[in-house]
Design a protein around this motif. Structure first.
Motif, PDB file in Angstrom:
ATOM      1  N   ILE A1166       0.852  -1.211   0.000  1.00  0.00           N
ATOM      2  CA  ILE A1166       0.000   0.000   0.000  1.00  0.00           C
ATOM      3  C   ILE A1166       0.875   1.244   0.000  1.00  0.00           C
ATOM      4  CG2 ILE A1166      -1.658   1.291   1.416  1.00  0.00           C
ATOM      5  CD1 ILE A1166      -2.818  -1.567   2.140  1.00  0.00           C
ATOM      6  N   PRO A1171      -1.670  -1.314  -4.251  1.00  0.00           N
ATOM      7  CA  PRO A1171      -2.610  -2.153  -3.494  1.00  0.00           C
ATOM      8  C   PRO A1171      -3.054  -3.379  -4.290  1.00  0.00           C
ATOM      9  CG  PRO A1171      -3.672  -0.142  -4.266  1.00  0.00           C
ATOM     10  CD  PRO A1171      -2.221   0.022  -4.531  1.00  0.00           C
ATOM     11  N   VAL A1190      -8.947  -5.655   1.168  1.00  0.00           N
ATOM     12  CA  VAL A1190      -7.948  -4.709   0.592  1.00  0.00           C
ATOM     13  C   VAL A1190      -8.486  -4.084  -0.694  1.00  0.00           C
ATOM     14  CG1 VAL A1190      -5.639  -4.512  -0.407  1.00  0.00           C
ATOM     15  CG2 VAL A1190      -5.997  -5.900   1.641  1.00  0.00           C
ATOM     16  N   ASN A1193     -11.132  -1.496   0.166  1.00  0.00           N
ATOM     17  CA  ASN A1193     -10.583  -0.303   0.848  1.00  0.00           C
ATOM     18  C   ASN A1193      -9.635   0.508  -0.042  1.00  0.00           C
ATOM     19  OD1 ASN A1193     -12.014  -0.964   3.136  1.00  0.00           O
ATOM     20  ND2 ASN A1193     -10.300  -2.024   4.123  1.00  0.00           N
ATOM     21  N   HIS A1194      -8.836  -0.160  -0.836  1.00  0.00           N
ATOM     22  CA  HIS A1194      -7.724   0.543  -1.525  1.00  0.00           C
ATOM     23  C   HIS A1194      -7.777   0.494  -3.037  1.00  0.00           C
ATOM     24  CE1 HIS A1194      -5.659   1.201   2.286  1.00  0.00           C
ATOM     25  NE2 HIS A1194      -5.900  -0.100   2.588  1.00  0.00           N
ATOM     26  N   ASP A1195      -8.477  -0.504  -3.620  1.00  0.00           N
ATOM     27  CA  ASP A1195      -8.455  -0.624  -5.087  1.00  0.00           C
ATOM     28  C   ASP A1195      -9.777  -1.220  -5.556  1.00  0.00           C
ATOM     29  OD1 ASP A1195      -7.615  -0.538  -7.663  1.00  0.00           O
ATOM     30  OD2 ASP A1195      -6.340  -2.325  -7.546  1.00  0.00           O
TER      31      ASP A1195
END
Length: 1747
Positions: A1166, A1171, A1190, A1193-1195
């Motif tokens: 990250i 990510p 993940v 949240n990030h991608d």
């Protein structure tokens, strides 16, 4: 000449204000104008007014209005102005050299009438004209005037020639008179020259002509002797007025006449010798021009007017810019002004002879001018403004100029060197030399002032590479020639031209003294040499030393000091002389002794004033004092007494200064009184002799002048009474006795008892003399006198007194002599022994005391030993029988051989001690054999061994030791001796000893113990090479332990262990060395690795700086990351490369992932901004929850990929329902379809596709069909069934595709049926394009099945006419094809016909083709080689077609080497004059005439056919457009050759005509440009030999052999035998010979035989024209004769002419031929005559007819 107005210097006034006169200064710097108000205005050269002054009347009482200024002129030096006034006076004003100088009248010349005109041609001579007609000369030096000549008419004009040596005066009655101060050898007349029609107010004297103008509006040009050359008449021009003034350009090439509002310019044209008038310069409102002045450099013209205006004009013929640096202004044909654009300086280049200057060049670093005229060469130095013009005949501009010397220009032209001194108008000298290098030529022109030398001009140059010549240029004679043994590469004279330095190719430096002719070698190796400027000092370099000769007269006196580099230059300026040396990248200067240089030079030149001036600038020092002494000596020798006085004053020699001062006073007084040189006065000469202590010379000077008293006085002052008395006695001086008395009295008063005694002795008073000698303490003198006078030696009392004094003075020798004379032998012997006079003592003892002699000898020997005279003592000891003393003396005297000789005679054992001493001497001088013998004799063998050991002669030592020792003892001795040597530090000697007894390990141990590792390595390499690497490593580790790192490095590297070196330096924190080693030995990788480790050891900013220095920062970051040193990587990135941080995070994450530390890896991914990689990591590990987290949240984009991943996993687990759900959630139904397809679940795939991807359903169905068909699910039946299904369902396109897929080679009918069905469906139901596409696919398939009609019908249905026709053609249905074309598309009819022709052609059905296309049929016949049919068919066409194929056939035959058949072809069909056939005819002709063995009678038919063919061709050409063309002429020549060949063959068949055949063969030689030369000469030789013409046969065969050899050697044959003949010189050589090798050898043998016999003259026969008899062209006149129509020989006088022009025959040959024909009835000869009859327009009247 062009005039361009520049500016107005003086503005005009409204009324008359005449400018009466103007003048330019000769130096071009000033311009003077005199106005009507009698004020002189002065301008500078740029036309700026700078000064003015008023003139004054003859007498002030008449007032300023009482006169006018009629003329004005500058002096030649430009510092004075002469003013001629109407009040009968000329004033000369001094105006000075600078602006603002006070103006003063320096001369005035009062006249009897008004002054009208002035000239100032020479330095002190002013020429002027008066109103009364006189022309006079005023001398400014004497202030007097004189009349040159007188006329009766007022002088109205004066003009001088270009040189200023001649004067013209124009008078009011039109008379022009000429006068020369110097006619310069022109021979022109003086006196009245011409009479002009009117007063010549405007008079000009050009370089080649005189021009005059006046009030008649005419300008007349006169020759040098007054004849009219040209007349320019302007009297009809109403705008023209009278000519008032004229001026000539400084070069004399142009003249300007002034009149009203107009300037007329005339220029001399030298090539036509006339004046050309340029367009006049017209200026309105200028009014009458009253005065003109031309600047002396020719660049400016000033015009003054009646209204007071002064206008400035620029004058030039043309102006050019040279190299953007110089401006060239051509102000006349013979004058150019060269101006430097950057500095503004100008030079006026002028031809003194008036020649036209061609191109001007500036050469030699933009300093020197070079210009050519037709007959001269102009040279100039822009810096010094020195110009020369020398005679120079044009050499095409091939001269090469050298400007190395500043005083002289060197010109090389055609192997000649010419020297021109700047400012000298004669060539200084010329010599022949091929060597133009400036280093091989040296010129010296008056470079240094020398006493007694006025004109010093010397040249040294090379005659050849080893010979130097030296020439005196002033005297024009050779001073010397130097022959050297090696090539010379440099030479230079000194500035005085007395010495020559030169260097040869072996770099040896030599000095040659020109006056003495002596050559001296200075250096055996010299890389640099130069004379010091302004001196005779030489500086040279000998390898590593500077060599300086301050006094070159003493070559052995050399000053040397070492340098590290090379001398590059020598500079002398500001009283310093410096040698510039390059030492690597640095430049170093070495200063020479300027005193030695300057002083020495002045002394050498005899310039003592310069030497004195120089010495006065120096502080007094020992060196300066020495120089003052030298100068004083030289000045005194040369009688420069004032300089000598100054020198002695500087030296502080007061008495000499006083004496010289008195002498100078005498000399000066004499000079003043007598006006002569004071140094020649006898008193001065006597004084100088006294100064040099040459009193006899001084006496001589006095005696010559009978000045006896002065001589006596001189000797008295010097207290030289002997000389004083001698002079008095010689001249019988009355005071001689008084002088003697005074002398004795003076001696006694001054205590000179010795001198007084000598006086008494000379007077014969011996007793008194002895008393005086004893009183003076000179008993030896008294003893000498006593011994010589018996009466005194007999006096005991006197002898005792003298002897006592002698003994007191320890003069025992003299006392002994005195006692011996007085016969007191005992006392004499004692005195001799005490005084060491043993020789006298022994001689006396032998007479008086014989028993004492031996003792005396020993005592003598002891005395000599005390006196260190050992040599002398030896013999005395031997005489005394003292052998041991003799040996000691011999040893002390180093008389070793004598010592050995004496020693060998001794039997005493005590003498043996001397052997060692003597042996040690012989050992010291390395005479080891003698030393060994002596050591052995003395019993000192060990010393002998030690001697050999010390000398390193181990073999002799070993040999000697073995003789007296056991091997163990020798070994022990050697080892112990070696150990001693080791202690003494003599390791090499110790090693030698160890080696002698084969103990190398002991030597290695010794070196190791003494830390001499190099020697350890050397011995290990020699004796234990297998242990060398190990030894290196061992030593390296030892040295490392001792911190001797560089030595350790060496040994590691020798062991090829560079990594160990790096490790060593790393461990000891010596990173620079570690990096150096890695860089040199570890390659790029090692270097980077060490740099990385070094940086890591430093850390922080230091690491960043280091890595930046090496350019390895990115590499280091990458390495740290790759080696998992992430902290170091982060440090580096944060400090210098922040953009790299994400990359490091990524690598860290990958590392953590590999270590299965997934949460930490997730964080790093990250941070790296990746990510998606974290998602993939969890997906890869099937941790779906974390992957989902993940991704969300990030991608967010990756969420679908997580679902797809889960779906893939479920599919793998066969959980299809779950997988489908995941994919639908991920909105990826296409993947669901794919997965189902891959699982072969087509029903589910169809379901998903139908539900979610309806657009792709048909594609999926097609794919399903493909898959199933591939799997073989459908055979032909299946396809048909599927097709029918598609057809029934209305899917016609798919149905068509199915039908088209049907392929079953075993059932052709089925295939045809299916394909036809496909075509039918497509035609009925599909679009036009698709239907066409299907038909175009089906048609070729049907054609393959040979169903051409079916295919054609399909094509016709679709209107594809071309394809239908092609189908019919392919099926050979030609009628159908034609019908279709005709009915449906007529444009294809030709196409069908063409295809039909091609078909017939391909089938070879030519007969059928003839009816269709004759030309094609003919081409086919030709192609097949059926030439008879081809020609037969062509002959039925037209003539043109027939001859096309005849030409093709002929070409074919010629290529096949069947030219004869080709000839028959043309004989049969005729020869049309087509230009395109000409090459064929030529080739046919050449091939036939160059056939071998065709000169016999059997070849007649062939030649007759060729002849007849060519005759027919020529007749045809003469009727065509080609008549008389070059080609026609060529074929006429070929006809002639063919006729001769036919005639020769006919003649050879008749014996009487063999000579005719021979003549024809000889004539054919002139056509060897066509006939192969070898064949022609061979046949001519054979023919000549056959008829007995052996001379010609030999020449022709000889040339034939030359041709054969030339063919082998590829060279041109010798043609000298055929000069002045018409036999061609350059002929092509054949590729192969016309004869066999055997025939060639036969000819060679015959030629050789004839050459050896020498019976034939190798000259061709000549006729009455004195020309070779067979040549048509006469050698002398060039007239060309007609060739005989029978033989080809020239037809001269006895000839028969034919009706046709240009045809004739030699009567004799013609009659012979007729007679032979008549008698033999030869059909060939008859045919020849028949041809001649046709060719020549009939036979001559007397001819014969044959039938």
């Amino acid at each position: 000449m062009q005039l361009k107005h520049i500016k107005t210097l003086l503005t005009p006034q409204d009324g008359a204000a005449k400018v009466t006169c103007m003048a330019w200064a000769p130096n071009n710097s000033r311009f003077a104008v005199c106005t009507v108000d009698r004020v002189v205005l002065l301008y500078d050269e740029h036309g700026e007014r700078r000064d003015k002054f008023s003139t004054k009347p003859l007498d002030p009482k008449y007032g300023k209005q009482s006169y006018v200024v009629n003329d004005m002129v500058f002096s030649p030096d430009s510092t004075k102005i002469a003013i001629g006034q109407s009040d009968n006076i000329i004033y000369v004003y001094r105006i000075g050299e600078d602006w603002g100088n006070k103006k003063a009248i320096c001369n005035k010349f009062v006249q009897t009438s008004a002054v009208t005109r002035l000239l100032w041609p020479a330095e002190s001579a002013i020429v002027y004209g008066l109103v009364d007609g006189k022309v006079r000369l005023a001398n400014t030096q004497t202030n007097k005037s004189s009349t040159i000549y007188t006329t009766e008419s007022c002088v109205v004009s004066l003009a001088s020639n270009v040189s200023g040596k001649g004067v013209l005066s124009g008078h009011a009655d039109g008379t022009v008179v000429r006068y020369f101060f110097d006619d310069q050898g022109s021979g022109e007349s003086q006196g009245k020259l011409l009479t002009h029609p009117c007063p010549p107010y405007a008079l000009a004297w050009g370089a080649n002509s005189i021009m005059a103008g006046g009030c008649d509006k005419k300008v007349v040009a006169y020759s040098k002797e007054g004849q009219i050359l040209q007349n320019f008449d302007y009297s009809r021009d109403r705008s023209e007025r009278e000519f008032t003034t004229a001026v000539t350009s400084p070069s004399g090439q142009s003249v300007v006449f002034g009149s009203f509002d107009r300037l007329r310019v005339f220029s001399w044209a030298p090539r036509r010798s006339v004046w050309d008038e340029a367009k006049p310069k017209e200026i309105t409102n200028l009014y009458t021009i009253t005065s003109l002045a031309w600047k002396k450099d020719g660049s400016r013209l000033c015009a003054g007017t009646l209204c007071g205006a002064v206008e400035l004009f620029d004058c030039c013929l043309r102006r050019t810019i040279y190299k953007n640096k110089f401006e060239m202004t051509y102000v006349g044909l013979s004058q150019v002004i060269v101006r430097n654009l950057s500095t503004g300086t100008r030079v006026v280049l002028k031809s003194y002879y008036g020649y036209e200057i061609e191109e001007v060049k500036i050469m030699g670093k933009d300093r020197y001018l070079v210009a050519h005229t037709s007959d001269t060469l102009l040279l100039g130095d822009l810096l010094t403004n020195k110009l020369s013009e020398v005679p120079w005949q044009g050499s095409g501009g091939n001269e090469k100029f050298s400007f190395e010397n500043e005083t002289v220009c060197m010109i090389f032209n055609a192997g000649e060197l010419s020297l021109v001194e700047y400012s000298n108008n004669e060539i200084l000298g010329s010599v022949r030399t091929e060597f133009m290098n400036p280093h091989l030529i040296s010129v010296r022109i008056n470079e240094r002032k020398q006493r007694g030398v006025e004109d010093n001009k010397k040249l040294a140059y090379l005659i050849d590479l080893k010979t130097i010549a030296i020439v005196d240029l002033a005297g024009g004679y050779n001073l010397g020639t130097i022959s050297h043994d090696s090539k010379i590469d440099w030479l230079e004279l000194n500035e005085t031209g007395r010495k020559l330095l030169f260097r040869d190719k072996k770099l040896r430096l030599h000095l040659y003294n020109i006056e003495s002719g002596v050559k001296t070698t200075l250096l055996s190796f010299c890389s640099y040499v130069q004379w010091v400027p302004g001196s005779d000092v030489v500086v040279a370099q000998d390898r590593g030393n500077i060599c300086i000769w301050y006094s070159i007269d003493s070559p052995e006196s050399i000053t040397m000091f070492p340098i590290k580099g090379d001398i590059v230059d020598l500079e002398r300026a500001d009283g310093r002389t410096e040698v510039i040396v390059t030492e690597g990248v640095n430049t170093v200067t070495y200063t020479l002794d300027e005193g030695l240089i300057e002083f020495g030079t002045a002394i050498d030149d005899g310039d003592y004033d310069r030497a004195t001036a120089f010495l006065e600038t120096l502080e007094m020092s020992p060196e300066t004092e020495a120089m003052w002494k030298t100068l004083s000596k030289l000045a005194a020798e040369t009688r420069q007494l004032h300089i000598a006085e100054r020198c002695f004053a500087a030296l502080g020699d007061v008495s000499t200064v006083r004496f010289l001062h008195q002498t100078n006073q005498i000399a000066d007084k004499f000079s003043q009184e007598m006006g002569e040189d004071g140094t020649s006065f006898y008193k001065v000469q006597a004084h100088m002799a006294m100064l040099h202590k040459n009193f006899k010379l001084a006496e001589m000077h006095y005696m010559e002048q009978n000045a006896i008293d002065e001589a006596i006085e001189m000797y008295q002052e010097l207290h030289m009474w002997d000389h004083c008395i001698a002079v008095a006695e010689a001249k019988n001086h009355p005071e001689v006795n008084t002088l003697r008395g005074n002398y004795y009295q003076w001696l006694t008063e001054t205590g000179q008892d010795e001198k007084a005694g000598e006086v008494k002795e000379s007077e014969g008073d011996f007793q008194a003399a002895i008393n005086l000698y004893l009183k003076a303490g000179l008993p030896a003198k008294a003893a000498r006198l006593a011994i010589s006078r018996p009466e005194i030696s007999s006096s005991t009392e006197t002898v005792s007194r003298i002897a006592a004094s002698l003994i007191k003075g320890e003069l025992y020798d003299r006392a002994g002599d005195l006692y011996e004379k007085a016969r007191n032998n005992q006392r004499a012997l004692e005195c001799y022994c005490k005084g060491g006079a043993f020789r006298k003592a022994v001689e006396l003892a032998r007479v008086a005391f014989p028993a004492e002699v031996v003792k005396l000898e020993e005592a003598w020997g002891d005395y000599l030993v005390q006196q260190k005279q050992m040599d002398a003592a030896i013999n005395h000891f031997i005489e005394a029988g003292c052998s041991l003393k003799a040996i000691e003396a011999a040893i002390a005297a180093r008389q070793w051989k004598k010592a050995v000789h004496i020693l060998e005679l001794q039997e005493d054992a005590s003498a043996e001690k001397f052997y060692v001493k003597i042996a040690q001497h012989y050992a010291s001088i390395q005479d080891y054999e003698v030393a060994e013998q002596l050591f052995v004799k003395g019993g000192h063998i060990k010393d002998a061994v030690d001697m050999y050991t010390a000398a390193g002669r181990w073999e002799e030592a070993h040999k000697l030791a073995v003789k007296c020792m056991t091997e163990e003892e020798v070994s022990a001795l050697y080892v112990s001796r070696a150990q001693e040597l080791e202690k003494d530090g003599k390791f090499k000697e110790a090693e030698r000893l160890f080696a002698t007894v084969k103990q190398p390990d002991l030597a290695i141990t010794m070196y190791k113990k003494n830390r001499m590792f190099d020697d350890v390595i050397r011995l290990v390499a020699k004796h234990h090479p297998d242990l060398l690497t190990e030894t290196h490593l061992h030593l390296a580790k030892e040295l490392e332990a001792e911190s001797r790192f560089s030595e350790a490095e060496y040994h590691f590297m020798e062991a090829e262990e560079w990594k160990a070196v790096v490790h060593m330096y790393r461990v000891h924190d010596m990173w620079e060395d570690a990096y150096r080693v890695a860089k040199n030995h570890g390659g790029a990788g090692g270097q980077k690795q060490v740099a990385y480790l070094w940086a890591r050891s430093l850390g922080g900013e230091a690491a960043v700086k280091l890595l930046n220095k090496f350019g390895l920062l990115e590499y280091a970051i990458e390495s740290a990351a790759n080696k998992f040193s992430f902290d170091f990587a982060f440090d580096l990135a944060r400090l210098s490369c922040k953009e790299k941080i994400p990359e490091i995070h990524l690598k860290h994450a990958i590392y953590l992932e590999d270590e299965a530390r997934f949460p930490e890896a997730e964080v790093e991914f990250i941070k790296a901004g990746k990510p998606k990689e974290a998602v993939f990591m969890y997906v890869h590990n099937k941790d779906w929850a974390n992957a989902q987290r993940v991704a969300e949240n990030h991608d967010p984009e990756s969420v679908s990929e997580v679902l797809v991943g889960q779906a893939k996993f479920c599919f793998e687990q066969k959980d299809f329902q779950k997988a489908e759900a995941f994919l639908l959630r991920a909105q990826r139904p296409e993947l669901a379809v794919k997965f189902y397809k891959d699982a072969d679940m087509w029903s589910d795939a169809m379901r998903i596709c139908k539900e979610y991807l309806p657009s792709k359903l048909s594609m999926l169905q097609e794919e399903y069909e493909r898959v199933t068909s591939k799997k073989g699910g459908w055979g032909v039946e299946g396809l048909l069934e599927q097709a029918r299904e598609w057809e029934q369902s209305g899917e016609y396109s798919r149905a068509v595709d199915c039908y088209l897929k049907v392929k079953d080679d075993s059932n052709v009918t089925l295939m045809e049926k299916c394909w036809m069905k496909a075509a039918e469906l497509s035609t009925k139901f599909l679009s036009g394009d698709r239907a066409t596409e299907v038909v175009q696919l089906v048609g070729p398939r049907l054609a393959q099945l040979r169903k051409f009609n079916a295919a054609a019908e399909l094509y016709l249905n679709m209107d594809l006419i071309k394809e239908a026709i092609d189908a019919f053609i392919e099926g050979e249905e030609w009628n159908k094809a034609k019908r279709v074309a005709k009915e449906l598309e007529p444009r294809y009819e030709n196409y069908v016909d063409q295809k039909y022709k091609e078909h017939l052609k391909n089938q070879g059905r030519v007969e059928s083709l003839v009816g269709v296309d004759v030309m094609a049929a003919l081409d086919l016949y030709a192609e097949k080689g059926q030439w008879e049919k081809c020609l037969d068919t062509a002959s039925k066409q037209n003539f043109k077609i027939l001859h096309k194929y005849v030409a093709l056939y002929a070409t074919h035959l010629i290529k096949d080497d069947d030219a004869l058949k080709a000839l028959q072809l043309y004989t049969q069909h005729g020869a049309p004059p087509n230009p395109q056939n000409f090459n064929i005819y030529k080739r046919l002709f050449l091939d036939l005439i160059n056939l071998s063995n065709t000169d016999g009678p059997e070849s007649y038919r062939m030649w007759a056919d060729l002849r007849n063919f060519l005759q027919q061709l020529c007749e045809n050409m003469s009727k065509s457009a080609e008549a008389n063309s070059p080609a026609h002429e060529d074929f006429e020549q070929m006809l002639l050759i063919a006729h001769y060949l036919a005639t020769r063959s006919a003649a050879k068949g008749v014996e009487q005509l063999l000579s005719v055949a021979a003549k024809v063969s000889v004539s054919l030689l002139r056509y060897t440009e066509l006939i192969h030369a070898d064949k022609a000469f061979y046949e001519a030789g054979l023919a000549c030999k056959a008829v007995g013409w052996e001379n010609m046969a030999f020449i022709f065969f000889n040339h034939f052999v030359d041709l054969c050899d030339a063919l082998d050697d590829a060279r041109a044959p010798d043609h000298s035998d055929f000069l002045d003949t018409d036999i061609p010189f350059e002929v092509p050589l054949p590729n192969k010979l016309c004869v066999t090798d055997a025939q060639l050898e036969q000819i060679r043998d015959w030629v050789l035989m004839v050459s050896v016999e020498n019976r034939l003259e190798q000259v061709l026969p000549r006729d009455e024209r004195d020309t070779y008899e067979a040549s048509l062209v006469a050698a002398n006149t060039g007239l060309r004769s007609l060739p005989c129509v029978l033989t080809g020989y020239p037809v001269l006088r006895n000839k028969i002419e034919f009706p046709a022009a240009g045809k004739a025959a030699n009567k004799e040959d013609w009659n012979k031929f007729l007679m032979a024909t008549k008698t033999t009835h030869s059909p060939e000869c008859q045919d020849v005559l028949t041809f001649i009859s046709q060719w020549c327009g009939g036979l001559p009247a007397s001819g014969f007819a044959f039938h």
